[in-house]
Design a protein around this motif. Structure first.
Motif, mmCIF file in Angstrom:
data_model
loop_
_atom_site.group_PDB
_atom_site.id
_atom_site.type_symbol
_atom_site.label_atom_id
_atom_site.label_comp_id
_atom_site.label_asym_id
_atom_site.label_seq_id
_atom_site.Cartn_x
_atom_site.Cartn_y
_atom_site.Cartn_z
ATOM 1 N N GLY A 175 34.220 54.668 90.323
ATOM 2 C CA GLY A 175 35.020 53.684 90.651
ATOM 3 C C GLY A 175 35.211 54.415 92.328
ATOM 4 N N ASN A 176 36.114 53.930 93.029
ATOM 5 C CA ASN A 176 36.770 54.157 94.672
ATOM 6 C C ASN A 176 37.970 54.839 94.119
ATOM 7 O OD1 ASN A 176 36.544 54.040 97.206
ATOM 8 N ND2 ASN A 176 37.784 52.149 97.337
ATOM 9 N N PRO A 177 38.072 56.434 93.299
ATOM 10 C CA PRO A 177 39.293 56.695 93.831
ATOM 11 C C PRO A 177 39.848 57.065 94.731
ATOM 12 C CG PRO A 177 37.003 58.091 92.744
ATOM 13 C CD PRO A 177 36.902 56.864 93.729
ATOM 14 N N GLY A 178 40.959 57.436 94.350
ATOM 15 C CA GLY A 178 42.069 58.493 95.759
ATOM 16 C C GLY A 178 41.597 60.254 95.627
ATOM 17 N N PHE A 179 42.168 60.539 95.631
ATOM 18 C CA PHE A 179 42.025 61.735 96.105
ATOM 19 C C PHE A 179 42.962 62.739 95.127
ATOM 20 C CE2 PHE A 179 38.962 64.886 99.177
ATOM 21 C CZ PHE A 179 38.535 63.692 99.360
ATOM 22 N N ASP A 180 43.802 62.700 94.421
ATOM 23 C CA ASP A 180 45.229 63.077 93.191
ATOM 24 C C ASP A 180 44.340 63.885 92.916
ATOM 25 O OD1 ASP A 180 45.995 60.770 94.463
ATOM 26 O OD2 ASP A 180 46.605 60.067 92.732
ATOM 27 N N ARG A 181 43.296 63.504 91.640
ATOM 28 C CA ARG A 181 42.493 64.774 91.275
ATOM 29 C C ARG A 181 41.625 65.692 91.883
ATOM 30 N NH1 ARG A 181 38.564 62.525 86.409
ATOM 31 N NH2 ARG A 181 38.459 64.990 85.919
ATOM 32 N N VAL A 182 41.099 65.519 93.172
ATOM 33 C CA VAL A 182 40.964 66.969 93.902
ATOM 34 C C VAL A 182 41.550 67.397 94.301
ATOM 35 C CG1 VAL A 182 39.589 66.836 95.943
ATOM 36 C CG2 VAL A 182 38.983 65.313 94.887
ATOM 37 N N ASN A 183 43.098 66.530 94.590
ATOM 38 C CA ASN A 183 44.565 67.613 95.409
ATOM 39 C C ASN A 183 45.491 68.500 93.876
ATOM 40 O OD1 ASN A 183 44.290 66.587 97.445
ATOM 41 N ND2 ASN A 183 45.424 64.299 97.137
ATOM 42 N N GLU A 184 45.068 67.908 92.727
ATOM 43 C CA GLU A 184 45.370 68.973 92.093
ATOM 44 C C GLU A 184 44.677 70.121 91.386
ATOM 45 O OE1 GLU A 184 47.555 70.153 88.486
ATOM 46 O OE2 GLU A 184 48.011 68.495 89.792
ATOM 47 N N LEU A 185 43.205 69.692 91.764
ATOM 48 C CA LEU A 185 42.662 70.570 91.874
ATOM 49 C C LEU A 185 42.540 71.815 92.477
ATOM 50 C CD1 LEU A 185 39.423 71.634 90.283
ATOM 51 C CD2 LEU A 185 38.197 70.447 92.039
ATOM 52 N N LEU A 186 43.097 71.680 93.246
ATOM 53 C CA LEU A 186 43.120 72.147 94.591
ATOM 54 C C LEU A 186 44.409 73.576 94.878
ATOM 55 C CD1 LEU A 186 42.215 73.795 97.573
ATOM 56 C CD2 LEU A 186 43.581 71.411 98.343
ATOM 57 N N ARG A 187 45.302 72.527 93.875
ATOM 58 C CA ARG A 187 46.732 72.874 93.316
ATOM 59 C C ARG A 187 46.269 73.851 92.502
ATOM 60 N NH1 ARG A 187 49.935 73.808 90.085
ATOM 61 N NH2 ARG A 187 49.149 72.280 88.973
ATOM 62 N N GLN A 188 45.367 73.786 91.728
ATOM 63 C CA GLN A 188 45.585 74.501 90.787
ATOM 64 C C GLN A 188 44.268 75.776 90.769
ATOM 65 O OE1 GLN A 188 43.082 72.367 87.558
ATOM 66 N NE2 GLN A 188 45.442 71.710 87.035
ATOM 67 N N ILE A 189 44.023 76.000 92.181
ATOM 68 C CA ILE A 189 43.220 77.084 92.643
ATOM 69 C C ILE A 189 44.130 77.849 93.416
ATOM 70 C CG2 ILE A 189 41.024 77.171 94.071
ATOM 71 C CD1 ILE A 189 39.911 74.429 93.155
ATOM 72 N N LEU A 190 44.744 77.200 94.156
ATOM 73 C CA LEU A 190 45.524 77.945 94.955
ATOM 74 C C LEU A 190 46.438 77.825 93.973
ATOM 75 C CD1 LEU A 190 46.692 75.080 98.037
ATOM 76 C CD2 LEU A 190 45.251 77.538 97.863
ATOM 77 N N ASP A 191 47.200 78.083 92.765
ATOM 78 C CA ASP A 191 47.928 78.842 91.737
ATOM 79 C C ASP A 191 46.893 80.222 91.689
ATOM 80 O OD1 ASP A 191 49.681 77.101 92.595
ATOM 81 O OD2 ASP A 191 49.485 76.004 90.332
ATOM 82 N N VAL A 192 46.189 79.772 91.210
ATOM 83 C CA VAL A 192 45.069 81.453 90.851
ATOM 84 C C VAL A 192 45.621 82.359 91.831
ATOM 85 C CG1 VAL A 192 42.862 81.697 90.271
ATOM 86 C CG2 VAL A 192 43.679 79.827 89.053
ATOM 87 N N GLU A 193 45.023 81.449 92.407
ATOM 88 C CA GLU A 193 44.531 82.830 93.624
ATOM 89 C C GLU A 193 46.072 83.872 94.435
ATOM 90 O OE1 GLU A 193 41.659 83.415 96.114
ATOM 91 O OE2 GLU A 193 40.681 82.731 94.599
ATOM 92 N N ASN A 194 47.018 82.925 94.146
ATOM 93 C CA ASN A 194 48.151 83.418 94.427
ATOM 94 C C ASN A 194 49.088 84.523 93.198
ATOM 95 O OD1 ASN A 194 48.359 81.951 97.259
ATOM 96 N ND2 ASN A 194 49.254 80.491 96.677
ATOM 97 N N GLY A 195 48.366 83.770 92.044
ATOM 98 C CA GLY A 195 48.665 84.811 90.559
ATOM 99 C C GLY A 195 49.348 84.090 90.259
ATOM 100 N N LYS A 196 49.892 82.806 90.321
ATOM 101 C CA LYS A 196 50.260 82.425 89.496
ATOM 102 C C LYS A 196 50.675 81.783 88.342
ATOM 103 C CE LYS A 196 53.259 80.660 93.400
ATOM 104 N NZ LYS A 196 53.578 79.252 94.594
ATOM 105 N N THR A 197 49.116 81.686 88.486
ATOM 106 C CA THR A 197 48.580 81.367 86.508
ATOM 107 C C THR A 197 47.228 81.216 86.680
ATOM 108 O OG1 THR A 197 48.107 79.292 85.010
ATOM 109 C CG2 THR A 197 47.575 78.174 88.312
ATOM 110 N N GLU A 198 46.303 81.359 85.296
ATOM 111 C CA GLU A 198 44.798 81.307 85.034
ATOM 112 C C GLU A 198 44.287 80.150 85.016
ATOM 113 O OE1 GLU A 198 44.167 84.312 82.326
ATOM 114 O OE2 GLU A 198 45.513 85.648 83.752
ATOM 115 N N LEU A 199 43.300 80.216 85.026
ATOM 116 C CA LEU A 199 42.075 78.632 84.970
ATOM 117 C C LEU A 199 41.664 78.732 83.526
ATOM 118 C CD1 LEU A 199 39.935 77.680 88.338
ATOM 119 C CD2 LEU A 199 42.078 76.204 87.170
#
Length: 199
Positions: A175-199
């Motif tokens: 459809g014509n979605p916003g960036f909510d899922r993209v922002n969540e994906l970016l947050r997860q990537i940053l958490d991995v980079e910072n050692g907070k979690t694993e993908l």
């Protein structure tokens, strides 16, 4: 493919000629944006702010007009120094009246050709690339960058294209979605980079 390139080039040339013939003033761009109700997708400003906070380079590669993109980002308060924009550049005279367009023109069918010759892609090396696009041809942009890991997100506007998009993009947004899922994906990537979690 060649027919499409010629068609797109001819269409863009005619549109730009109309602006030149009308003596289009650069000062009119903000008013045009307001009149057109042109807006960024919901969540894009947050995405750009987070990328800026974490010094993540962002490239906007568009077949649109750079001055319009500049004005839109400035209006939304998200024109940051980590953002690079490759798009069609208008040429103005000393009075700010449009007199032409820089070549080569960037259209949906010429993006890859332009990217291969652009200095940005010749100097950029990335460990990780997050590629966002709304056309299958956008995936070809990744071939112009040296990277280690690539994750692709596709914005699919029509149900008839769903199967093709899902086969080629890692994540599909319908459809014509916003960036909510993209922002969540970016947050997860940053958490991995910072050692907070694993993908």
């Amino acid at each position: 493919e060649d027919f499409r390139k010629e068609r797109d080039h001819l269409w863009f040339t005619k549109i730009m000629k109309c602006f030149v013939d009308a003596k289009f003033p650069k000062s009119l761009i903000p008013d045009m944006l307001e009149a057109s109700r042109c807006r960024l997708r919901s969540g894009v400003v947050q995405f750009l702010k987070v990328a800026h906070q974490h010094n993540i380079p962002v490239l906007i590669f568009s077949g649109g007009i750079k001055d319009v993109i500049d004005a839109l980002l400035h209006r939304e308060g998200c024109y940051f120094d980590n953002i690079s924009i490759i798009s069609n550049r208008l040429i103005y005279d000393d009075n700010g009246t449009m007199i032409g367009t820089e070549e080569p023109y960037i259209t949906a069918s010429s993006k890859l050709e332009v990217a291969r010759e652009d200095e940005y892609f010749k100097r950029v090396i990335r460990d990780n690339v997050l590629l966002l696009g709304d056309m299958l041809s956008d995936l070809k942009m990744a071939s112009c960058v040296k990277y280690t890991e690539l994750l692709t997100v596709g914005f699919c506007n029509h149900d008839k294209d769903k199967d093709h998009y899902s086969e080629n993009f890692d994540m599909l947004l319908m459809g014509n979605p916003g960036f909510d899922r993209v922002n969540e994906l970016l947050r997860q990537i940053l958490d991995v980079e910072n050692g907070k979690t694993e993908l």
